[in-house]
Design a protein around this motif. Structure first.
Motif, PDB file in Angstrom:
ATOM      1  N   ARG A 144       0.866  -1.319   0.034  1.00 36.12           N
ATOM      2  CA  ARG A 144      -0.121  -0.097  -0.063  1.00 36.12           C
ATOM      3  C   ARG A 144       0.834   1.287   0.143  1.00 36.12           C
ATOM      4  NH1 ARG A 144      -2.863  -3.812  -0.946  1.00 36.12           N
ATOM      5  NH2 ARG A 144      -4.832  -4.446   0.168  1.00 36.12           N
ATOM      6  N   ILE A 145       0.335   2.153  -0.961  1.00 35.61           N
ATOM      7  CA  ILE A 145       1.368   3.657  -1.099  1.00 35.61           C
ATOM      8  C   ILE A 145       0.261   4.741  -0.934  1.00 35.61           C
ATOM      9  CG2 ILE A 145       3.158   4.679  -2.482  1.00 35.61           C
ATOM     10  CD1 ILE A 145       2.139   1.316  -3.286  1.00 35.61           C
ATOM     11  N   ALA A 146       0.594   5.518   0.157  1.00 34.11           N
ATOM     12  CA  ALA A 146      -0.127   6.472   0.370  1.00 34.11           C
ATOM     13  C   ALA A 146       0.321   7.667  -0.149  1.00 34.11           C
ATOM     14  CB  ALA A 146      -0.441   6.833   1.664  1.00 34.11           C
ATOM     15  N   THR A 147      -0.301   8.820  -0.953  1.00 35.61           N
ATOM     16  CA  THR A 147       0.124  10.086  -1.284  1.00 35.61           C
ATOM     17  C   THR A 147      -0.762  11.160  -0.960  1.00 35.61           C
ATOM     18  OG1 THR A 147      -0.763   9.767  -3.626  1.00 35.61           O
ATOM     19  CG2 THR A 147       1.487   8.999  -3.307  1.00 35.61           C
ATOM     20  N   VAL A 166      -4.716   9.570  -1.486  1.00 38.03           N
ATOM     21  CA  VAL A 166      -5.158   8.535  -2.197  1.00 38.03           C
ATOM     22  C   VAL A 166      -4.372   7.254  -1.804  1.00 38.03           C
ATOM     23  CG1 VAL A 166      -5.334   7.286  -4.642  1.00 38.03           C
ATOM     24  CG2 VAL A 166      -5.905   9.547  -4.171  1.00 38.03           C
ATOM     25  N   ILE A 167      -4.660   5.994  -1.796  1.00 41.13           N
ATOM     26  CA  ILE A 167      -3.701   4.917  -1.401  1.00 41.13           C
ATOM     27  C   ILE A 167      -3.941   4.020  -2.644  1.00 41.13           C
ATOM     28  CG2 ILE A 167      -3.522   2.675   0.091  1.00 41.13           C
ATOM     29  CD1 ILE A 167      -4.892   4.361   2.312  1.00 41.13           C
ATOM     30  N   HIS A 168      -2.583   3.675  -3.175  1.00 44.54           N
ATOM     31  CA  HIS A 168      -2.586   2.681  -4.309  1.00 44.54           C
ATOM     32  C   HIS A 168      -2.248   1.594  -3.657  1.00 44.54           C
ATOM     33  CE1 HIS A 168      -2.798   6.349  -6.717  1.00 44.54           C
ATOM     34  NE2 HIS A 168      -2.562   5.879  -7.770  1.00 44.54           N
ATOM     35  N   ASP A 170       0.048  -2.230  -4.912  1.00 36.90           N
ATOM     36  CA  ASP A 170       1.419  -2.329  -5.516  1.00 36.90           C
ATOM     37  C   ASP A 170       1.275  -3.087  -6.937  1.00 36.90           C
ATOM     38  OD1 ASP A 170       0.664  -4.730  -4.527  1.00 36.90           O
ATOM     39  OD2 ASP A 170       2.805  -5.474  -3.827  1.00 36.90           O
ATOM     40  N   ALA A 171       0.032  -3.145  -7.266  1.00 38.65           N
ATOM     41  CA  ALA A 171      -0.447  -3.842  -8.529  1.00 38.65           C
ATOM     42  C   ALA A 171      -0.714  -2.710  -9.515  1.00 38.65           C
ATOM     43  CB  ALA A 171      -1.537  -4.845  -8.231  1.00 38.65           C
ATOM     44  N   GLY A 172      -0.902  -1.652  -9.302  1.00 37.16           N
ATOM     45  CA  GLY A 172      -1.115  -0.242 -10.000  1.00 37.16           C
ATOM     46  C   GLY A 172      -2.528   0.121  -9.834  1.00 37.16           C
ATOM     47  N   GLY A 173      -3.294  -0.360  -8.916  1.00 38.95           N
ATOM     48  CA  GLY A 173      -4.704  -0.068  -8.614  1.00 38.95           C
ATOM     49  C   GLY A 173      -4.664   1.112  -7.413  1.00 38.95           C
ATOM     50  N   ASP A 174      -5.844   1.780  -7.179  1.00 37.15           N
ATOM     51  CA  ASP A 174      -5.974   2.358  -6.124  1.00 37.15           C
ATOM     52  C   ASP A 174      -7.448   2.483  -5.575  1.00 37.15           C
ATOM     53  OD1 ASP A 174      -7.961   4.853  -6.875  1.00 37.15           O
ATOM     54  OD2 ASP A 174      -6.654   4.819  -8.567  1.00 37.15           O
TER      55      ASP A 174
END
Length: 340
Positions: A144-147, A166-168, A170-174
């Motif tokens: 999970r990547i939050a920006t 937004v949280i993305h 690691d498979a490219g979705g959000d």
């Protein structure tokens, strides 16, 4: 004045304004380039081994060659030679295997993006940001990547600012903009028009803490987010930019202790999640950063240097308030502690 003359005047004024904007952009770009080619103000090395061992990853702000690049120092030697990558970021967060990078693409007209990199510099994914980069965090498992970025305004002290968080995966979705999630205040759904969300800190790959703020009233909440249900639930007031301690028992955050709007003063604080007790820490300066934990006893945050615009230091402070702030890494910003 006839209509044709009016339109000619408008066109002339617009052309002058556009020319002035372009000139400012060109000057800013030239200044940025100059800062990157001068000799570095810190001892650096370009190394493929920058991501080995326990380390602190950060944005190098030492003026000169390597300015703005992601760098690291050994956790055991934070004042040592810093290893530089070839990746430039405004904000960075890292895990043992990868790092998240928020970037301003500088030029006459700037653009903004977020990227997820492997430690060898390979881009796993990239997506655009709607405005100035502000915060990023990665979950411990890297999934999970939050920006957070500013849609309008450029600071949390700006009246009427607006953010997008937004949280993305690691498979490219959000999982969508937080403003599209269900916001629960005092047990009931709420949708105030002036709500903003920022400052994610992950509990695991399904839950996190963050800030909810109301720009009109200046009120802020600590919220707990649930990714599967896409809900944000308030659990405490007057908490901004939370950071969960390594042992999961406390939240470090910035607390408003004076002023409001552009005159706001934030002080580092720590809240015990079990009791709700809050302790303000002995830092007299205004700290506008999302705190990072060095370990269970010490917090880190960035502070601008007084002698040079665009340059920062990373400071350390005892989480129990038992000591004074001290510089941990000079010429550094956006620290991320990585332990293998």
């Amino acid at each position: 004045m006839n209509n044709r003359t009016k339109w000619l005047v408008v066109a002339g004024v617009s052309a002058v304004a556009l020319a002035a904007t372009a000139a400012v952009g060109v000057v800013a770009w030239q200044q940025y380039q100059t800062r990157q080619v001068a000799p570095s103000a810190a001892e650096t090395t370009a190394s493929d081994d920058w991501a080995t061992g326990d380390r602190v990853v950060f944005r190098n702000t030492a003026l000169g060659e390597g300015y703005g690049l992601v760098a690291s120092v050994p956790l055991a030697e934070p004042s040592g030679v810093r290893a530089l990558t070839a990746v430039a970021c405004d904000r960075v967060d890292a895990t043992p295997e990868e790092f998240s990078c928020l970037r301003t693409e500088r030029g006459v007209v700037p653009s903004y993006s977020a990227s997820l990199y492997t430690n060898d510099g390979v881009v796993r994914q990239t997506w655009p940001l709607p405005g100035i980069p502000s915060r990023t965090r990665i979950s411990d498992d890297g999934t999970r990547i939050a920006t957070t970025s500013f849609v309008t305004g450029h600071s949390y002290a700006t009246i009427g600012f607006s953010t997008e968080t937004v949280i993305h995966d690691d498979a490219g979705g959000d999982f969508g903009n937080f403003e599209e999630w269900t916001f629960i205040v005092d047990g009931a759904p709420s949708a105030p028009l002036d709500r903003n969300f920022w400052g994610v800190t992950f509990i695991d790959d399904e839950a996190f803490y963050a800030t909810a703020g109301m720009t009109n009233s200046g009120k802020t909440y600590l919220v707990k987010g649930d990714i599967p249900s896409r809900t944000l639930t308030t659990i405490a007031e007057d908490v901004e930019c939370p950071s969960l301690s390594p042992d999961g028992t406390r939240i470090a955050f910035k607390s408003v202790t004076a002023g409001s709007g552009p005159t706001v003063h934030w002080t580092p604080a720590v809240m015990d999640l079990a009791t709700g007790e809050v302790e303000l820490l002995p830092e007299p300066r205004n700290v506008d950063d999302q705190i990072e934990w060095l370990d269970d006893d010490t917090i880190l945050y960035g502070m601008p240097r007084d002698d040079q615009a665009g340059d920062y230091d990373v400071w350390a402070l005892a989480a129990d308030g038992s000591g004074d702030p001290a510089v941990l890494i000079e010429h550094a910003w956006s620290p991320s502690v990585v332990r293998r």
